[in-house]
Design an enzyme around this catalytic site. Structure first.
Site, short mmCIF file in Angstrom:
data_model
loop_
_atom_site.label_atom_id
_atom_site.label_comp_id
_atom_site.label_asym_id
_atom_site.label_seq_id
_atom_site.Cartn_x
_atom_site.Cartn_y
_atom_site.Cartn_z
N CYS A 103 33.79 40.57 22.56
CA CYS A 103 34.96 39.72 22.34
C CYS A 103 35.79 39.74 23.62
O CYS A 103 36.20 40.81 24.09
CB CYS A 103 35.78 40.22 21.15
SG CYS A 103 37.35 39.35 20.93
N ASP B 123 28.73 30.64 33.01
CA ASP B 123 27.65 31.00 32.10
C ASP B 123 26.67 29.83 32.06
O ASP B 123 27.06 28.69 31.82
CB ASP B 123 28.19 31.28 30.69
CG ASP B 123 27.09 31.58 29.70
OD1 ASP B 123 26.33 32.53 29.95
OD2 ASP B 123 26.99 30.87 28.68
N ASP C 166 29.61 30.06 24.18
CA ASP C 166 29.38 29.94 25.61
C ASP C 166 30.65 30.19 26.41
O ASP C 166 30.62 30.83 27.47
CB ASP C 166 28.82 28.55 25.93
CG ASP C 166 27.47 28.32 25.28
OD1 ASP C 166 26.70 29.30 25.17
OD2 ASP C 166 27.18 27.18 24.88
N GLU D 216 25.85 35.24 36.26
CA GLU D 216 24.96 36.24 35.71
C GLU D 216 23.61 36.19 36.40
O GLU D 216 23.15 35.13 36.83
CB GLU D 216 24.80 36.05 34.20
CG GLU D 216 24.40 34.65 33.79
CD GLU D 216 24.41 34.47 32.29
OE1 GLU D 216 24.33 35.48 31.59
OE2 GLU D 216 24.48 33.32 31.83
#
Length: 418
Positions: free
Chosen positions: A342, A201, A371, A289
């Site tokens: 979650c 991330d 994060d 991503e």
């Protein structure tokens, strides 16, 4: 065999700099002539009446003949001029492919005229120009011989692994010169991975947050290269603004600003190379991503920080190094709500402002670091990790289902969690 680019600093003398400046100007002239002629034909509705190769002949051959518009083109290498025209042809080809939908990505604009006041200049020579790099192994210096130019002193930081197919001479805004060679290299054997899978991330506070299939999590610090140099840059830019436009002192001040920006860019690129190399060497399969950086920098409050962190460069280096090492890279859709889900139970908890760095799931009560949880969800979305439902089955994202997860067989990358 794969193609790679090796760059070296070159140190031309004052006379050689004048020869290079003439070459840069000639390359820019034929490029502009080609673009201007194709644009004029298009506006007149005659773009199909004249083939692009015919246009190239007119700006390359006819213009430098006795009595032509640009007889001085005969003083420089023809190969360099041909490559400049080919760049213009490729620009038009990319534009038409983008308009027709054959080229993916953002829409391309047609080639534009180059200004003589631009601060970066490039020329390219292919193998048929008979350039050569003379270097004695073990010596720090070599000599680059280009057509119609005296040999240029070159700093040899490493030996070329094979014969180069082309060389590009670049003059940067800070006045430095660089020669970059395209060569073929044999792929190196990849190291044995420490982890089978990892999710990455990207952020601003930390450059990258990494979670692995073993449950390890770590954060890679954001060095903020531009912010570190901001004080010195501000002083240099204020000095530049006080100089009279067109004066020699203003040009000296401009070069100082350009040198400082180049140091920042080099430091950022070096750091990204090291981070990407460590990620690829340690991990067999990576999940990242797909960030729309061009859209994110429209946020005027975060534009400077986003530009400083360099997400796009890091993603590109990860993909390149992974492809070279035979690793897998899974790219997650940019609209995937990695910060809202979650990673323990899959419950979607809704959007959260940036100042919230940790939160507790309203369904299962698990407290998450924002994060680290996002990195786990990215790995789950790529199918590299799993979570447990109430019955103990393994679940992972399913793009066709209304809910974000569906029951599947446990993955070979990670054990089933309790």
């Amino acid at each position: 065999m794969k193609k790679k680019r090796f760059a070296y600093r070159v140190y031309p003398t004052v006379d050689q700099q004048q020869v290079l400046a003439r070459s840069f100007g000639c390359a820019r002239a034929v490029y502009n002539d080609y673009v201007a002629r194709r644009n004029a034909l298009f506006e007149a509705g005659e773009n199909l009446a004249e083939d692009s190769d015919v246009t190239a002949r007119k700006v390359l051959v006819d213009a430098k003949q006795p009595g032509g518009d640009r007889t001085y083109l005969a003083e420089v290498s023809a190969v360099m001029l041909q490559q400049s025209v080919r760049d213009a042809q490729q620009g038009f080809a990319n534009f038409f492919a983008s308009v027709s939908g054959k080229r993916k990505g953002p829409k391309m604009r047609p080639p534009r005229l180059k200004s003589k006041r631009q601060t970066t200049h490039k020329i390219r020579f292919t193998r048929n120009a008979n350039f050569r790099l003379e270097h004695v192994p073990g010596q720090k210096w070599g000599w680059l011989k280009l057509p119609k130019m005296p040999p240029i002193k070159t700093r040899m930081t490493r030996v070329l692994p094979s014969e180069p197919s082309s060389v590009t001479i670049t003059q940067w805004a800070d006045g430095t010169y660089e020669a970059s060679f395209v060569v073929e290299v044999a792929p190196k054997p990849a190291l044995a991975p420490t982890y089978q899978a990892a999710g990455v991330d990207l952020g601003i506070t930390d450059l990258a947050i990494i979670t692995t299939d073993t449950g390890d999590a770590r954060k890679v610090a954001n060095p903020r290269m531009l912010k570190r140099a901001q004080r010195k840059l501000g002083r240099l830019q204020r000095s530049l603004s006080r100089r009279a436009k067109g004066s020699a002192n203003r040009n000296k001040a401009r070069v100082k600003v350009a040198k400082q920006h180049r140091k920042v860019a080099h430091a950022r690129k070096d750091y990204h190379h090291k981070v990407a190399r460590q990620l690829v060497d340690e991990t067999q399969a990576l999940a990242v991503e797909d960030l729309h950086v061009a859209g994110l920098i429209t946020n005027r409050r975060l534009a400077k920080a986003i530009s400083d962190v360099g997400w796009g460069m890091l993603q590109r280096l990860i993909r390149e190094k992974a492809n070279e090492a035979g690793r897998q890279v899974h790219v997650i859709d940019r609209f995937y709500p990695s910060t809202q889900l979650c990673s323990t139970c899959g419950h979607k908890d809704g959007k959260k402002p940036l100042h919230i760095r940790s939160w507790a799931c309203s369904a299962c009560g698990t407290v998450h670091d924002r994060d680290i949880n996002a990195a786990k969800n990215i790995m789950i979305a790529a199918g590299l990790s799993e979570i447990a439902n109430d019955c103990g089955g393994c679940i992972r994202p399913h793009p066709g289902d209304g809910s974000p997860y569906e029951a599947v067989t446990p993955s070979q990358h990670a054990p089933q969690t309790a």
